[in-house]
Write an enzyme that holds these catalytic residues in place. Structure first.
Site, PDB file in Angstrom:
ATOM      1  N   GLU A 273       0.859  -1.190   0.000  1.00 42.55           N
ATOM      2  CA  GLU A 273       0.000   0.000   0.000  1.00 42.55           C
ATOM      3  C   GLU A 273       0.898   1.244   0.000  1.00 42.55           C
ATOM      4  O   GLU A 273       0.930   2.002   0.948  1.00 42.55           O
ATOM      5  CB  GLU A 273      -0.989  -0.018   1.177  1.00 42.55           C
ATOM      6  CG  GLU A 273      -0.352  -0.282   2.518  1.00 42.55           C
ATOM      7  CD  GLU A 273      -1.347  -0.424   3.669  1.00 42.55           C
ATOM      8  OE1 GLU A 273      -2.488  -0.857   3.458  1.00 42.55           O
ATOM      9  OE2 GLU A 273      -0.946  -0.098   4.800  1.00 42.55           O
ATOM     10  N   ARG A 276       4.110   7.142  -1.695  1.00 45.36           N
ATOM     11  CA  ARG A 276       5.255   7.942  -2.131  1.00 45.36           C
ATOM     12  C   ARG A 276       5.889   7.462  -3.442  1.00 45.36           C
ATOM     13  O   ARG A 276       6.111   8.246  -4.356  1.00 45.36           O
ATOM     14  CB  ARG A 276       6.311   7.919  -1.014  1.00 45.36           C
ATOM     15  CG  ARG A 276       7.432   8.897  -1.187  1.00 45.36           C
ATOM     16  CD  ARG A 276       8.467   8.702  -0.065  1.00 45.36           C
ATOM     17  NE  ARG A 276       7.852   8.546   1.246  1.00 45.36           N
ATOM     18  CZ  ARG A 276       7.585   9.540   2.079  1.00 45.36           C
ATOM     19  NH1 ARG A 276       7.900  10.766   1.762  1.00 45.36           N
ATOM     20  NH2 ARG A 276       7.020   9.298   3.256  1.00 45.36           N
ATOM     21  N   ARG A 311       7.147  19.204   3.932  1.00 51.80           N
ATOM     22  CA  ARG A 311       8.166  18.212   4.280  1.00 51.80           C
ATOM     23  C   ARG A 311       9.524  18.828   4.667  1.00 51.80           C
ATOM     24  O   ARG A 311      10.129  18.389   5.644  1.00 51.80           O
ATOM     25  CB  ARG A 311       8.347  17.173   3.161  1.00 51.80           C
ATOM     26  CG  ARG A 311       7.096  16.339   2.879  1.00 51.80           C
ATOM     27  CD  ARG A 311       7.380  15.157   1.973  1.00 51.80           C
ATOM     28  NE  ARG A 311       8.150  14.136   2.614  1.00 51.80           N
ATOM     29  CZ  ARG A 311       9.452  13.971   2.508  1.00 51.80           C
ATOM     30  NH1 ARG A 311      10.153  14.732   1.700  1.00 51.80           N
ATOM     31  NH2 ARG A 311      10.084  13.046   3.169  1.00 51.80           N
ATOM     32  N   TYR A 315      10.406  17.704   8.360  1.00 49.81           N
ATOM     33  CA  TYR A 315      11.425  16.659   8.548  1.00 49.81           C
ATOM     34  C   TYR A 315      12.828  17.139   8.188  1.00 49.81           C
ATOM     35  O   TYR A 315      13.760  16.333   8.158  1.00 49.81           O
ATOM     36  CB  TYR A 315      11.141  15.454   7.631  1.00 49.81           C
ATOM     37  CG  TYR A 315       9.757  14.878   7.671  1.00 49.81           C
ATOM     38  CD1 TYR A 315       9.243  14.334   8.842  1.00 49.81           C
ATOM     39  CD2 TYR A 315       8.966  14.849   6.520  1.00 49.81           C
ATOM     40  CE1 TYR A 315       7.975  13.772   8.860  1.00 49.81           C
ATOM     41  CE2 TYR A 315       7.698  14.280   6.533  1.00 49.81           C
ATOM     42  CZ  TYR A 315       7.205  13.745   7.714  1.00 49.81           C
ATOM     43  OH  TYR A 315       5.967  13.186   7.722  1.00 49.81           O
ATOM     44  N   CYS A 342       5.069  33.351   8.980  1.00 53.25           N
ATOM     45  CA  CYS A 342       5.749  33.923  10.142  1.00 53.25           C
ATOM     46  C   CYS A 342       6.277  32.769  10.996  1.00 53.25           C
ATOM     47  O   CYS A 342       5.872  32.566  12.144  1.00 53.25           O
ATOM     48  CB  CYS A 342       4.787  34.785  10.940  1.00 53.25           C
ATOM     49  SG  CYS A 342       4.063  36.068   9.914  1.00 53.25           S
ATOM     50  N   GLU A 343       7.128  31.976  10.402  1.00 54.66           N
ATOM     51  CA  GLU A 343       7.716  30.786  11.014  1.00 54.66           C
ATOM     52  C   GLU A 343       9.099  30.689  10.409  1.00 54.66           C
ATOM     53  O   GLU A 343       9.227  30.585   9.183  1.00 54.66           O
ATOM     54  CB  GLU A 343       6.950  29.526  10.562  1.00 54.66           C
ATOM     55  CG  GLU A 343       5.722  29.172  11.325  1.00 54.66           C
ATOM     56  CD  GLU A 343       6.006  28.669  12.721  1.00 54.66           C
ATOM     57  OE1 GLU A 343       7.140  28.193  12.967  1.00 54.66           O
ATOM     58  OE2 GLU A 343       5.109  28.772  13.555  1.00 54.66           O
TER      59      GLU A 343
HETATM   60  C1  LIG Z   1       1.377   6.438   5.171  1.00 52.93           C
HETATM   61  C2  LIG Z   1       0.957   5.037   5.015  1.00 52.93           C
HETATM   62  C3  LIG Z   1       1.128   4.382   3.791  1.00 52.93           C
HETATM   63  C4  LIG Z   1       1.834   5.009   2.611  1.00 52.93           C
HETATM   64  O1  LIG Z   1       3.138   5.351   2.916  1.00 52.93           O
HETATM   65  P1  LIG Z   1       4.158   5.813   1.743  1.00 52.93           P
HETATM   66  O2  LIG Z   1       5.380   6.218   2.482  1.00 52.93           O
HETATM   67  O3  LIG Z   1       3.509   6.951   1.043  1.00 52.93           O
HETATM   68  O4  LIG Z   1       4.351   4.645   0.855  1.00 52.93           O
HETATM   69  C5  LIG Z   1       0.641   3.103   3.692  1.00 52.93           C
HETATM   70  N1  LIG Z   1       0.012   2.491   4.718  1.00 52.93           N
HETATM   71  C6  LIG Z   1      -0.173   3.092   5.901  1.00 52.93           C
HETATM   72  C7  LIG Z   1      -0.869   2.357   6.986  1.00 52.93           C
HETATM   73  C8  LIG Z   1       0.291   4.372   6.101  1.00 52.93           C
HETATM   74  O5  LIG Z   1       0.133   4.973   7.282  1.00 52.93           O
END
Ligand SMILES: *Cc1c(COP(=O)(O)O)cnc(C)c1O
Length: 428
Positions: A273, A276, A311, A315, A342-343
């Site tokens: 799943e 990115r 991001r 991070y 303003c950060e």
């Molecule tokens: C964020 C997340 C993803 C996707 O993460 P990527 O880094 O975008 O691949 C998949 N599953 C769960 C449960 C997530 O929290």
């Protein structure tokens, strides 16, 4: 090494910007499709059972979801609006994986109504699910391997992560689910985020396969799938290299042949799943330089801010920056590239070597295609930007308009404000 090229010339981008004001995110459809096909091809060695459920949170735009569905991907949703978005894009039933945590009961009910695969994050959720509409035939549980597995920088150590069941809870959980009427089972884990090491995902697969073997034997249930979660990283930096997906798939296949096949547990489907790695590299935040500043450092001030892409501020993440028309110019200057919040952490880059930048230049901030627009916010009265799709024929279509001030005020009732009695000042 990864080449960081913006797909359009400066002249073409200027023409687009003449019609659509910056900032905006631009997604490259041809590249998204090519990458989706490449991903499927890489994992084809795992057989028909392989499936990618695109993590909706990474790029929650129904036009993108529709493209990915056409490429054969399902959707990984984590909230009721994300389920609704998947349904709108024509993704339904078991093509939706509902992986959430700390889940409100109403969201379980929505997942059950959609016929989604429910992935439980906690043993107590078995009761919530039953109360929300009953234990479905197919159900999945999320495993947290704790100290068995090392985490990485973004997601942290598994034993400190809030997600998932312990091993002991899995045994009890699946027994309870079976007693409650479940007949088909999945096992999920996700222990990394933005991870570039292919071995990491192979190890995760091995861990899940071994656990499936153990749970099958101890409980006597048959597993239909394992879900390795998301977390495959992308080369944000030019000196980084994309994860060799075929290597990951080959490693998973050997682990499968070694653990699942001899235990008589085949066929077992493999799901991922990812968000990115599917869309991240094919999105760009396009912004214009509106201000140059020379104090203790040299600053490039953009019309975008961390409200458009957080991001780097969140991070300290690196996002490559291309200055349009200066792609081949020597990076002779060192700048902090900032937004207008303003950060003080509203910076897209700190100490970045770039060609000499001038007011009016267009810049493309790379890799905004996942966890980019989606993480946007309205702090400081910043309005969310539009999203555009660069189609395969070279045309550009708006797939989300920019917010207006009316959108920003839409949850306020100014009529009530007019009749609101503020009373006298305190401290008379
Ligand atoms: C964020 C997340 C993803 C996707 O993460 P990527 O880094 O975008 O691949 C998949 N599953 C769960 C449960 C997530 O929290």
């Amino acid at each position: 090494m990864t080449e960081k090229r913006f797909p359009l010339s400066k002249a073409r981008l200027e023409a687009i910007c003449a019609e659509h004001p910056t900032p905006f995110h631009l997604y490259d459809e041809a590249a998204i499709r090519e990458n989706a096909r490449g991903l499927k091809k890489a994992f084809a060695v795992l057989g028909d059972g392989f499936k990618e459920f695109f993590a909706v949170k990474a790029l929650p735009n129904p036009f993108i979801l529709k493209i990915l569905a056409a490429e054969g991907f399902g959707a990984d949703a984590s909230s009721l609006p994300e389920i609704a978005l998947a349904l709108k894009a024509g993704i339904g039933g078991e093509d939706i994986m509902f992986s959430s945590n700390d889940t409100p009961q109403a969201e379980f009910a929505a997942a059950l109504r959609a016929g989604a695969i429910v992935n439980l994050d906690d043993i107590s959720h078995i009761e919530s699910l039953a109360a929300a509409g009953g234990i479905p035939e197919l159900v999945c549980c999320r495993y947290n391997p704790g100290a068995l597995k090392q985490g990485n920088a973004i997601i942290g150590k598994p034993e400190e992560a809030k997600y998932g069941f312990t091993r002991g809870q899995l045994l009890e959980g699946y027994r309870g689910l079976e007693a409650g009427g479940a007949k088909r089972f999945g096992l999920h884990t996700m222990v990394a985020s933005n991870e570039l090491d292919p071995e990491y995902f192979i190890e995760t697969g091995r861990l899940l396969f071994e656990l499936v073997a153990e749970l099958s034997e101890k409980i006597g249930i048959r597993f239909e799938f394992v879900n390795l979660g998301g977390g495959i990283g992308i080369p944000y930096r030019p000196e980084q290299t994309a994860v060799p997906l075929a290597r990951v798939a080959a490693g998973l296949k050997s682990a499968y042949d070694e653990i699942i096949v001899p235990a008589g547990l085949s066929p077992l489907k493999t799901y991922i799943e990812c968000g990115r790695v599917v869309t991240g590299p094919y999105g760009y935040l396009v912004s214009r330089v509106i201000h140059m500043k020379d104090t203790y450092r040299k600053y490039v001030g953009l019309d975008a801010s961390m409200a458009n892409l957080m991001r780097p501020a969140l991070y300290g993440a690196y996002h490559h920056i291309t200055v349009l028309g200066k792609e081949e110019a020597e990076p002779m200057e060192t700048y902090d590239v900032t937004g207008s919040l303003c950060e003080n952490n509203d910076k897209f880059a700190i100490g970045r070597r770039l060609p000499a930048v001038e007011v009016g230049d267009l810049v493309a901030i790379h890799d905004s295609g996942a966890h980019g627009h989606a993480m946007g916010f309205n702090y400081n009265g910043k309005l969310r930007s539009a999203e555009f799709l660069l189609r395969e024929d070279g045309s550009v279509v708006e797939i989300r308009r920019a917010e207006t001030m009316d959108d920003y005020f839409s949850t306020l009732d100014f009529a009530r404000l007019d009749s609101f009695e503020a009373g006298e000042r305190h401290g008379r």
